[in-house]
Design a protein around this motif. Structure first.
Motif, PDB file in Angstrom:
ATOM      1  N   PHE A 218       0.832  -1.196   0.000  1.00  0.00           N
ATOM      2  CA  PHE A 218       0.000   0.000   0.000  1.00  0.00           C
ATOM      3  C   PHE A 218       0.873   1.256   0.000  1.00  0.00           C
ATOM      4  O   PHE A 218       1.891   1.324   0.680  1.00  0.00           O
ATOM      5  CB  PHE A 218      -0.939  -0.008   1.207  1.00  0.00           C
ATOM      6  N   ASN A 219       0.447   2.233  -0.787  1.00  0.00           N
ATOM      7  CA  ASN A 219       1.184   3.497  -0.928  1.00  0.00           C
ATOM      8  C   ASN A 219       0.733   4.445   0.179  1.00  0.00           C
ATOM      9  O   ASN A 219      -0.214   5.218   0.008  1.00  0.00           O
ATOM     10  CB  ASN A 219       0.921   4.090  -2.310  1.00  0.00           C
ATOM     11  N   GLN A 220       1.424   4.380   1.296  1.00  0.00           N
ATOM     12  CA  GLN A 220       1.012   5.135   2.481  1.00  0.00           C
ATOM     13  C   GLN A 220       1.014   6.639   2.232  1.00  0.00           C
ATOM     14  O   GLN A 220       0.120   7.356   2.689  1.00  0.00           O
ATOM     15  CB  GLN A 220       1.940   4.796   3.647  1.00  0.00           C
ATOM     16  N   ALA A 221       1.991   7.133   1.484  1.00  0.00           N
ATOM     17  CA  ALA A 221       2.080   8.569   1.216  1.00  0.00           C
ATOM     18  C   ALA A 221       0.857   9.054   0.446  1.00  0.00           C
ATOM     19  O   ALA A 221       0.268  10.098   0.767  1.00  0.00           O
ATOM     20  CB  ALA A 221       3.357   8.889   0.449  1.00  0.00           C
ATOM     21  N   PHE A 222       0.446   8.291  -0.564  1.00  0.00           N
ATOM     22  CA  PHE A 222      -0.725   8.678  -1.347  1.00  0.00           C
ATOM     23  C   PHE A 222      -1.994   8.590  -0.509  1.00  0.00           C
ATOM     24  O   PHE A 222      -2.854   9.478  -0.545  1.00  0.00           O
ATOM     25  CB  PHE A 222      -0.853   7.810  -2.594  1.00  0.00           C
ATOM     26  N   ILE A 223      -2.113   7.534   0.274  1.00  0.00           N
ATOM     27  CA  ILE A 223      -3.293   7.370   1.129  1.00  0.00           C
ATOM     28  C   ILE A 223      -3.434   8.554   2.084  1.00  0.00           C
ATOM     29  O   ILE A 223      -4.513   9.119   2.243  1.00  0.00           O
ATOM     30  CB  ILE A 223      -3.215   6.044   1.910  1.00  0.00           C
ATOM     31  N   HIS A 224      -2.333   8.960   2.684  1.00  0.00           N
ATOM     32  CA  HIS A 224      -2.374  10.091   3.615  1.00  0.00           C
ATOM     33  C   HIS A 224      -2.708  11.389   2.891  1.00  0.00           C
ATOM     34  O   HIS A 224      -3.411  12.247   3.438  1.00  0.00           O
ATOM     35  CB  HIS A 224      -1.045  10.210   4.355  1.00  0.00           C
ATOM     36  N   SER A 225      -2.229  11.542   1.669  1.00  0.00           N
ATOM     37  CA  SER A 225      -2.541  12.762   0.921  1.00  0.00           C
ATOM     38  C   SER A 225      -4.026  12.835   0.600  1.00  0.00           C
ATOM     39  O   SER A 225      -4.622  13.917   0.622  1.00  0.00           O
ATOM     40  CB  SER A 225      -1.709  12.832  -0.368  1.00  0.00           C
ATOM     41  N   VAL A 226      -4.633  11.701   0.319  1.00  0.00           N
ATOM     42  CA  VAL A 226      -6.076  11.669   0.048  1.00  0.00           C
ATOM     43  C   VAL A 226      -6.853  11.984   1.328  1.00  0.00           C
ATOM     44  O   VAL A 226      -7.770  12.806   1.333  1.00  0.00           O
ATOM     45  CB  VAL A 226      -6.498  10.290  -0.504  1.00  0.00           C
ATOM     46  N   LYS A 227      -6.484  11.358   2.427  1.00  0.00           N
ATOM     47  CA  LYS A 227      -7.205  11.541   3.685  1.00  0.00           C
ATOM     48  C   LYS A 227      -7.104  12.972   4.197  1.00  0.00           C
ATOM     49  O   LYS A 227      -8.002  13.451   4.887  1.00  0.00           O
ATOM     50  CB  LYS A 227      -6.660  10.577   4.743  1.00  0.00           C
ATOM     51  N   ASN A 228      -6.024  13.657   3.851  1.00  0.00           N
ATOM     52  CA  ASN A 228      -5.815  15.008   4.356  1.00  0.00           C
ATOM     53  C   ASN A 228      -6.437  16.092   3.478  1.00  0.00           C
ATOM     54  O   ASN A 228      -6.352  17.283   3.803  1.00  0.00           O
ATOM     55  CB  ASN A 228      -4.331  15.278   4.527  1.00  0.00           C
ATOM     56  N   VAL A 229      -7.055  15.711   2.381  1.00  0.00           N
ATOM     57  CA  VAL A 229      -7.750  16.675   1.550  1.00  0.00           C
ATOM     58  C   VAL A 229      -9.036  17.106   2.260  1.00  0.00           C
ATOM     59  O   VAL A 229      -9.815  16.263   2.706  1.00  0.00           O
ATOM     60  CB  VAL A 229      -8.107  16.091   0.168  1.00  0.00           C
ATOM     61  N   ASN A 230      -9.244  18.404   2.379  1.00  0.00           N
ATOM     62  CA  ASN A 230     -10.498  18.902   2.928  1.00  0.00           C
ATOM     63  C   ASN A 230     -11.576  18.725   1.857  1.00  0.00           C
ATOM     64  O   ASN A 230     -11.424  19.166   0.726  1.00  0.00           O
ATOM     65  CB  ASN A 230     -10.365  20.383   3.300  1.00  0.00           C
ATOM     66  N   ILE A 231     -12.645  18.061   2.217  1.00  0.00           N
ATOM     67  CA  ILE A 231     -13.687  17.732   1.241  1.00  0.00           C
ATOM     68  C   ILE A 231     -14.273  18.978   0.593  1.00  0.00           C
ATOM     69  O   ILE A 231     -14.598  18.999  -0.586  1.00  0.00           O
ATOM     70  CB  ILE A 231     -14.812  16.911   1.907  1.00  0.00           C
ATOM     71  N   PHE A 232     -14.373  20.044   1.351  1.00  0.00           N
ATOM     72  CA  PHE A 232     -15.064  21.226   0.856  1.00  0.00           C
ATOM     73  C   PHE A 232     -14.151  22.317   0.337  1.00  0.00           C
ATOM     74  O   PHE A 232     -14.597  23.262  -0.297  1.00  0.00           O
ATOM     75  CB  PHE A 232     -15.962  21.781   1.963  1.00  0.00           C
ATOM     76  N   GLU A 233     -12.855  22.210   0.625  1.00  0.00           N
ATOM     77  CA  GLU A 233     -11.936  23.246   0.191  1.00  0.00           C
ATOM     78  C   GLU A 233     -10.722  22.607  -0.452  1.00  0.00           C
ATOM     79  O   GLU A 233      -9.994  21.851   0.199  1.00  0.00           O
ATOM     80  CB  GLU A 233     -11.473  24.098   1.378  1.00  0.00           C
ATOM     81  N   ILE A 234     -10.501  22.849  -1.706  1.00  0.00           N
ATOM     82  CA  ILE A 234      -9.359  22.285  -2.402  1.00  0.00           C
ATOM     83  C   ILE A 234      -8.844  23.284  -3.419  1.00  0.00           C
ATOM     84  O   ILE A 234      -9.610  24.077  -3.956  1.00  0.00           O
ATOM     85  CB  ILE A 234      -9.735  20.959  -3.082  1.00  0.00           C
TER      86      ILE A 234
END
Length: 234
Positions: A218-234
């Protein structure tokens, strides 16, 4: 608000690796080369007893389409009963009638087996005759059908992006099942896709693994980048 990231796993080892990498929820399957079939009951029990994150179990007896005959229906319900007996309450399931409408009879029968059953309606949805019609039908069962996994009727989410946006709007308007995009998302396209769609949950297969392969870690760096995206602000 943190993104919910779901990933496909096939066994105890992958489940542990996914949890360690930051995955929020698992979809447990067998035979990934056939797009995922029902896992073995013993494997399922091992996974349930190993991880602390939610596990959804695929119920799919074969890969010969999503219209099921009477024998298939009996096997599906028997398998659900076996899974209930080991503590499973979250299932990934989908079924269509011959005319490619949602099989409401089978959905109702499964939901009636236990009041705690929760279903993610899988990509059988994408093979239905009209996605918006199918969404409206499934909204009637939102007490048990929590979400719909979809690529917007296309091969990948990127190809089906406009339809997914329409479904997201329907979900918001009627407060129906969550729309969870899945298929073809990876580190090369996720951020641009999310800018357009802004879903709160995403489903990944090979896209969260190194080398875009189920044999990869599993690509931990990518997973964390996805989880840290604010759903409403990008």
């Amino acid at each position: 608000m943190e993104m919910i990231v779901e990933a496909i796993v096939r066994n105890k080892q992958e489940a542990l690796e996914a949890e360690k990498a930051g995955i929020d929820r698992l979809e447990l399957v067998s035979n990934i080369q056939l797009d995922g079939l029902t896992p073995n009951v013993d494997v399922t029990k091992e996974v349930l007893n190993t991880v602390n994150i939610p596990v959804q179990v695929m119920i799919r007896p074969h890969n010969h389409g999503f219209f099921y005959l009477e024998d298939d229906n009996d096997l599906i319900k028997s398998t659900v009963d076996q899974m209930l007996n080991i503590g499973v309450r979250n299932f990934v399931f989908g079924a269509l009638n011959k005319n490619k409408t949602i099989d409401e009879t089978l959905i109702t029968e499964i939901l009636s087996m236990d009041s705690d059953i929760r279903i993610t309606f899988h990509r059988a949805f994408d093979y239905s005759r009209d996605l918006e019609e199918s969404y409206r039908i499934l909204t009637k069962y939102s007490y048990g059908v929590e979400r719909i996994l979809t690529s917007g009727g296309a091969e990948t989410c990127v190809d089906g992006q406009e339809k997914i946006k329409k479904l997201m709007k329907m979900s918001t308007n009627v407060k129906g099942p969550i729309i969870m995009p899945g298929s073809g998302l990876d580190k090369t396209n996720f951020m641009s896709f999310h800018q357009e769609v802004r879903a709160s949950e995403y489903h990944f297969g090979k896209g969260v693994r190194h080398n875009q392969s189920y044999s990869g870690n599993f690509n931990q760096a990518f997973i964390h980048s996805v989880k840290n995206v604010n759903i409403f602000e990008i």
